[in-house]
Design an enzyme around this catalytic site. Sequence first.
Site, mmCIF file in Angstrom:
data_model
loop_
_atom_site.group_PDB
_atom_site.id
_atom_site.type_symbol
_atom_site.label_atom_id
_atom_site.label_comp_id
_atom_site.label_asym_id
_atom_site.label_seq_id
_atom_site.Cartn_x
_atom_site.Cartn_y
_atom_site.Cartn_z
ATOM 1 N N ASP A 82 -4.718 29.055 6.590
ATOM 2 C CA ASP A 82 -4.554 27.381 6.636
ATOM 3 C C ASP A 82 -4.789 26.956 5.090
ATOM 4 O O ASP A 82 -5.734 26.320 4.803
ATOM 5 C CB ASP A 82 -5.651 26.733 7.418
ATOM 6 C CG ASP A 82 -5.261 25.281 7.676
ATOM 7 O OD1 ASP A 82 -4.602 24.618 7.198
ATOM 8 O OD2 ASP A 82 -6.213 24.425 8.385
ATOM 9 N N CYS A 100 0.438 22.048 5.608
ATOM 10 C CA CYS A 100 0.462 20.607 5.749
ATOM 11 C C CYS A 100 1.356 20.185 5.065
ATOM 12 O O CYS A 100 1.598 19.057 4.722
ATOM 13 C CB CYS A 100 -1.238 20.396 5.460
ATOM 14 S SG CYS A 100 -1.531 20.763 3.935
ATOM 15 N N GLN A 152 -10.194 18.482 9.267
ATOM 16 C CA GLN A 152 -9.100 17.855 9.757
ATOM 17 C C GLN A 152 -9.290 16.382 9.841
ATOM 18 O O GLN A 152 -10.290 16.097 10.675
ATOM 19 C CB GLN A 152 -8.227 18.467 10.987
ATOM 20 C CG GLN A 152 -7.636 19.608 10.868
ATOM 21 C CD GLN A 152 -6.512 19.809 10.039
ATOM 22 O OE1 GLN A 152 -6.024 18.733 9.505
ATOM 23 N NE2 GLN A 152 -5.734 20.930 9.558
ATOM 24 N N CYS A 180 0.713 -1.196 0.145
ATOM 25 C CA CYS A 180 -0.155 -0.068 -0.070
ATOM 26 C C CYS A 180 1.012 1.344 -0.087
ATOM 27 O O CYS A 180 1.988 1.404 0.781
ATOM 28 C CB CYS A 180 -0.903 0.109 1.310
ATOM 29 S SG CYS A 180 -1.776 1.456 1.518
ATOM 30 N N CYS A 215 -6.171 -1.993 7.329
ATOM 31 C CA CYS A 215 -5.806 -0.942 7.440
ATOM 32 C C CYS A 215 -5.704 -0.595 8.846
ATOM 33 O O CYS A 215 -6.741 -0.555 9.724
ATOM 34 C CB CYS A 215 -6.540 0.078 6.390
ATOM 35 S SG CYS A 215 -5.884 1.810 6.736
#
Length: 451
Positions: free
Chosen positions: A381, A408, A286, A77, A160
Amino acid sequence: MKKNDIIEVTINDLEFPNIGITIFEDKIIKLKNTLPGQKVRARVVRSRKDKAEAKVVEVLESASYEQESACEHSDSCGGCSYQTVPYEKQLEIKSQQVKKIIDEILTENYEFSPIVPSPKKTGYRNKMEFSFGDEIKGGPLTLGMHKRNSFHSIVETHGCQIVDEDFRQILCRILEYFRGNSQTYYHKTTKIGFLRYLLVRKAEKTGEILINLITTSQGKLNEEEFVGLILSMNLQGEIKCIAHSIFDGVADVAKADTMKILYGEDKIREELLGLNFNISSFSFFQTNSSAAEKLYSIVRDFIGTTKDKVIFDLYSGTGTIGQILAPAAKKVIGIEIVEEAVEKANENAKLNNLTNCTFIAGDVLKKIDELSDKPDIIVLDPPREGIHPKAIQKIIDYKPETIIYISCKPTSLKNDLPVFIDNGYKVSKVQCVDLFPQTYHVEVVVKLEKQ
């Protein structure tokens, strides 16, 4: 050294995002998806006078600190790169990478606080966009994440580790259902097929779940059967919305041309720092709720007092930051390009009884010209690529006393911070917050003050 040569090297350093660095034959070699201390066999894909790029063929020796991955999909993955790295080491790597980037920009002293860890190391994500496809050409239908270094292949990620058991059960049951009725997935090359993405959101504090199946218009969904399947699942959380979206565009992105609500309504409720937020299918929020509380607390601490201050919350998403700052502020104005997110932001302000918040739909570059208020504080942001160069100058022209930049993608900071510095702002504080354990991603909060 020339293209297609096979070399054996030990990785000495790491630069963001997840690019290993080493020296071979007096050249700087860059290799994606490697870790410091690993010995690898690699094929040279590009060679120049003093540098080269290579692709890993095989990891010959693991780094001394590596451990066995808890995720069975980690080798195939492409979602998580640090599954074999102990968590404290992950934090160290991320912090060092960001500080190196900041130090290349700044010449004056600044406060670099220790990185804030995520309260949850696994099962932390509140949103996943799973893709339909196949792992091998012509193989059975799969639903999961893109295979590492592959544009087409999809790995079935039933185990996962960065989501909880509800996500895993939803993925497995829906994949089983579509395998059983012979539905085809959308092929990116032929542009033919029905199934595209499965968007799942689950609020951490309330347990409310939203499921949105995204397909093309090239098939038909048995809506009653699909809803019945989901409602029959034995989940810990509560299903609040089941939707079916149609997207016929060629872009590899989960979005909708049209959307039909099959059950409930298009929202779930999350709680952050004592406030309530309604989140819809495609609005930004988020993805790690408990770590987001840490992030927003740092933003609040960096700003200090907001009494009688006007705050601009730019790239505001569903208005989380603005509303967290609003109770003690004079006024908060948010701008966000996604109309759906703005609707939810204004709805959330009413939900939280905040009468001094206004959120506007549109591009920051254009909408900022329409604001008549003068901000004391601007919170930024932006998306991963950073701020549009023209928008930066418009932001600076307001001359706010404080700018808080939440990034980010640290390499976007490398482009944006010098512009603020050249226009009379000084970086006083920097702090990293880990919202993405097991991956190389990290959030960075920067405080800029007008000189």
